[in-house]
Design a protein around this motif. Structure first.
Motif, PDB file in Angstrom:
ATOM      1  N   LYS A 103       1.407  -0.848   0.637  1.00  7.35           N
ATOM      2  CA  LYS A 103      -0.005   0.033   0.088  1.00  7.35           C
ATOM      3  C   LYS A 103       0.339   1.450   0.167  1.00  7.35           C
ATOM      4  O   LYS A 103       1.712   1.258   0.461  1.00  7.35           O
ATOM      5  CB  LYS A 103      -0.772   0.091   1.460  1.00  7.35           C
ATOM      6  N   ALA A 104      -0.130   2.087  -0.836  1.00  4.24           N
ATOM      7  CA  ALA A 104       0.646   3.597  -0.333  1.00  4.24           C
ATOM      8  C   ALA A 104      -0.204   4.676   0.875  1.00  4.24           C
ATOM      9  O   ALA A 104      -1.542   4.372  -0.156  1.00  4.24           O
ATOM     10  CB  ALA A 104       1.169   4.219  -1.623  1.00  4.24           C
ATOM     11  N   ALA A 126       3.484   7.542   0.289  1.00  2.00           N
ATOM     12  CA  ALA A 126       4.512   6.979   0.414  1.00  2.00           C
ATOM     13  C   ALA A 126       4.111   5.239   0.442  1.00  2.00           C
ATOM     14  O   ALA A 126       3.055   5.393   1.219  1.00  2.00           O
ATOM     15  CB  ALA A 126       5.588   7.168   2.006  1.00  2.00           C
ATOM     16  N   VAL A 127       4.944   4.477  -0.346  1.00  6.41           N
ATOM     17  CA  VAL A 127       5.141   3.149   0.084  1.00  6.41           C
ATOM     18  C   VAL A 127       5.615   2.378   1.449  1.00  6.41           C
ATOM     19  O   VAL A 127       6.480   2.718   1.486  1.00  6.41           O
ATOM     20  CB  VAL A 127       5.230   2.587  -1.751  1.00  6.41           C
ATOM     21  N   LEU A 161       6.492   4.388 -10.393  1.00  2.34           N
ATOM     22  CA  LEU A 161       5.656   4.916 -12.015  1.00  2.34           C
ATOM     23  C   LEU A 161       3.945   4.642 -12.047  1.00  2.34           C
ATOM     24  O   LEU A 161       3.455   5.839 -12.217  1.00  2.34           O
ATOM     25  CB  LEU A 161       6.076   3.748 -13.275  1.00  2.34           C
ATOM     26  N   LEU A 162       3.515   3.989 -10.662  1.00  5.88           N
ATOM     27  CA  LEU A 162       2.352   4.030 -11.114  1.00  5.88           C
ATOM     28  C   LEU A 162       1.670   4.778 -10.205  1.00  5.88           C
ATOM     29  O   LEU A 162       0.647   5.612 -10.092  1.00  5.88           O
ATOM     30  CB  LEU A 162       1.544   2.752 -10.672  1.00  5.88           C
ATOM     31  N   VAL A 163       2.810   5.509  -8.810  1.00  6.59           N
ATOM     32  CA  VAL A 163       2.368   5.784  -8.072  1.00  6.59           C
ATOM     33  C   VAL A 163       2.236   7.461  -8.170  1.00  6.59           C
ATOM     34  O   VAL A 163       1.369   8.013  -7.475  1.00  6.59           O
ATOM     35  CB  VAL A 163       2.575   5.699  -6.529  1.00  6.59           C
ATOM     36  N   ARG A 164       2.764   7.544  -8.734  1.00  2.00           N
ATOM     37  CA  ARG A 164       3.450   8.872  -9.433  1.00  2.00           C
ATOM     38  C   ARG A 164       2.116   9.263 -10.234  1.00  2.00           C
ATOM     39  O   ARG A 164       1.556  10.698  -9.903  1.00  2.00           O
ATOM     40  CB  ARG A 164       4.454   9.141 -10.405  1.00  2.00           C
ATOM     41  N   ALA A 165       1.477   8.477 -10.974  1.00  2.00           N
ATOM     42  CA  ALA A 165       0.704   8.861 -12.275  1.00  2.00           C
ATOM     43  C   ALA A 165      -1.029   8.555 -11.425  1.00  2.00           C
ATOM     44  O   ALA A 165      -1.602   9.541 -11.873  1.00  2.00           O
ATOM     45  CB  ALA A 165       0.653   7.203 -13.181  1.00  2.00           C
ATOM     46  N   TRP A 223      11.792   1.721   6.174  1.00  2.00           N
ATOM     47  CA  TRP A 223       9.984   1.287   5.873  1.00  2.00           C
ATOM     48  C   TRP A 223       9.390   2.212   5.337  1.00  2.00           C
ATOM     49  O   TRP A 223       8.363   1.341   4.417  1.00  2.00           O
ATOM     50  CB  TRP A 223       9.530   0.995   7.501  1.00  2.00           C
ATOM     51  N   LEU A 224       9.354   3.132   4.849  1.00  2.00           N
ATOM     52  CA  LEU A 224       8.494   3.968   3.816  1.00  2.00           C
ATOM     53  C   LEU A 224       9.359   4.568   2.703  1.00  2.00           C
ATOM     54  O   LEU A 224      10.484   5.162   3.223  1.00  2.00           O
ATOM     55  CB  LEU A 224       8.065   5.735   4.705  1.00  2.00           C
ATOM     56  N   HIS A 225       8.766   4.015   1.649  1.00  2.00           N
ATOM     57  CA  HIS A 225       9.735   4.221   0.195  1.00  2.00           C
ATOM     58  C   HIS A 225       9.094   5.997  -0.197  1.00  2.00           C
ATOM     59  O   HIS A 225       7.502   5.525  -0.733  1.00  2.00           O
ATOM     60  CB  HIS A 225       9.645   3.229  -0.552  1.00  2.00           C
ATOM     61  N   ARG A 226       9.183   7.086  -0.069  1.00  2.00           N
ATOM     62  CA  ARG A 226       8.788   7.882  -0.663  1.00  2.00           C
ATOM     63  C   ARG A 226       8.267   8.632  -1.851  1.00  2.00           C
ATOM     64  O   ARG A 226      10.009   7.771  -2.309  1.00  2.00           O
ATOM     65  CB  ARG A 226      10.157   9.397   0.120  1.00  2.00           C
TER      66      ARG A 226
END
Length: 375
Positions: free
Chosen positions: A93-94, A103-104, A137-141, A370-373
């Protein structure tokens, strides 16, 4: 199996073959057309706008990632993944952060498990950097689907399957990777209510030497009959016992279980049959930080029942990417039903859920990485 470095490309608009996305279906899943989903997305069908794809062949390795509109696929009826179960997936999840960024949560752990699942099914391993690039790519979009509603998250579903058209009983020589997303609310609804669960005595989820510790499609289809019977009996989930002695508690549905025993937070040990959940791993760390004693061990169904009778077991909860942290209040079993604690959510369950959600939304610090921003 060899791999190549993956870059990114513009959306693929070539003529579809057996695995190329079908671009003839118009995109209808936009935020504007799905305003109802923004208010009450439920879980599983409020799909966002885009899809990330790539393919692997023995000759080319992994091809560049492609971001395009969410669309249907065109598949040959002899696609190997449809016939022989070469299909693995993940769920992560993001979340919107305190500062409005996105963040994911712990995607590197999902990337590693995705690679292990693929290797177990004789499939090529997607490199971690490609997994993370696809997410970026997907979360930015599609991050615009997220609001400041704390109950909502962007659920990401990576999937890979054998996409060669061939009915020889062997591993595929071609694979397709997809990443899609949907806006997710609560898996069990908008409120956190204790579950009534049924002990599964007639079927086993996994077997020694099987695939219980990887996330492949073949693990889930055989569980659906028991899940349907649980619903018919007024229960929300099935609790799985070990396949040999049929006494040790393993998982619940697609979730890991925790027990509060004499104040100690206990979860079934990883036996090779259990999925090593990302949420499970996170809670083991957070429980220690919250001051609880933590242990991994074996808990039998008889121990669970007796512990609830004597008051030694005061809480039980399930956890997972979709379920987050959900209390179990009542257990139905052919050998005798019982209630966990008072039947209501306990203080430890509530505290650990709050600790987890606060980290996921950036309100409290987690472990490094833990958080991938998403920039």
């Amino acid at each position: 199996m060899s791999t190549t470095t993956i870059g990114t490309t513009t959306p693929d608009t070539t003529t579809p073959d057996t695995t190329t996305p079908d671009t003839t279906t118009p995109d209808t899943t936009t935020v504007g057309r799905n305003s109802k989903a923004l208010g009450d997305p439920g879980h599983g069908d409020a799909f966002t706008d885009h899809l990330v794809t790539t393919r692997w062949t023995a000759d080319t390795g992994w091809q560049p990632l492609s971001l395009g509109p969410l669309r249907e696929l065109s598949l040959h009826p002899a696609t190997i993944g449809l016939h022989y179960g070469q299909s693995v997936f993940e769920g992560l999840k993001a979340f919107v952060q305190q500062d409005g960024s996105v963040a994911v949560f712990r995607p590197r752990l999902n990337a590693a498990r995705f690679a292990r699942s693929a290797a177990r099914l004789a499939m090529p391993e997607l490199p971690e950097e490609a997994f993370l690039s696809a997410i970026d790519l997907l979360v930015r979009a599609d991050a615009r689907w997220l609001t400041d509603n704390p109950r909502h998250a962007l659920y990401l579903r990576p999937v890979m399957f054998g996409s060669e058209a061939n009915l020889m009983l062997r591993e595929s020589h071609e694979y397709t990777f997809l990443l899609m997303a949907f806006l997710a609310g609560g898996f069990f609804g908008d409120t956190v209510e204790p579950l009534t669960v049924m002990v599964g005595r007639d079927h086993a989820r996994a077997m020694p030497g099987g695939t219980g510790d990887v996330k492949c499609a073949a693990n889930y289809g055989p569980t659906l009959l028991a899940q349907r019977r649980a619903r018919e009996a007024g229960c929300q989930q099935v609790v799985w016992l070990d396949p040999v002695e049929r006494r040790w508690v393993e998982e619940m549905g697609g979730m890991n279980l925790f027990f509060v025993i004499d104040g100690e937070v206990v979860t079934p040990e990883l036996s090779g049959n259990l999925l090593p959940g990302v949420t499970r791993d996170s809670l083991l760390t957070l429980a220690v930080r919250e001051g609880y004693a933590v242990r991994e061990g074996r808990i039998s169904i008889d121990d669970w029942r007796e512990g609830c009778r004597t008051g030694a077991i005061t809480e039980t909860f399930a956890c997972g990417t979709a379920a987050v942290v959900t209390p179990v209040g009542r257990v139905r079993d052919t050998e005798g039903d019982f209630t966990v604690g008072t039947g209501a959510e306990g203080a430890v369950t509530s505290r650990l859920r709050t600790a987890l959600v606060d980290v996921q939304h950036g309100r409290a610090p987690g472990q490094p990485g833990w958080l991938h921003r998403i920039s």
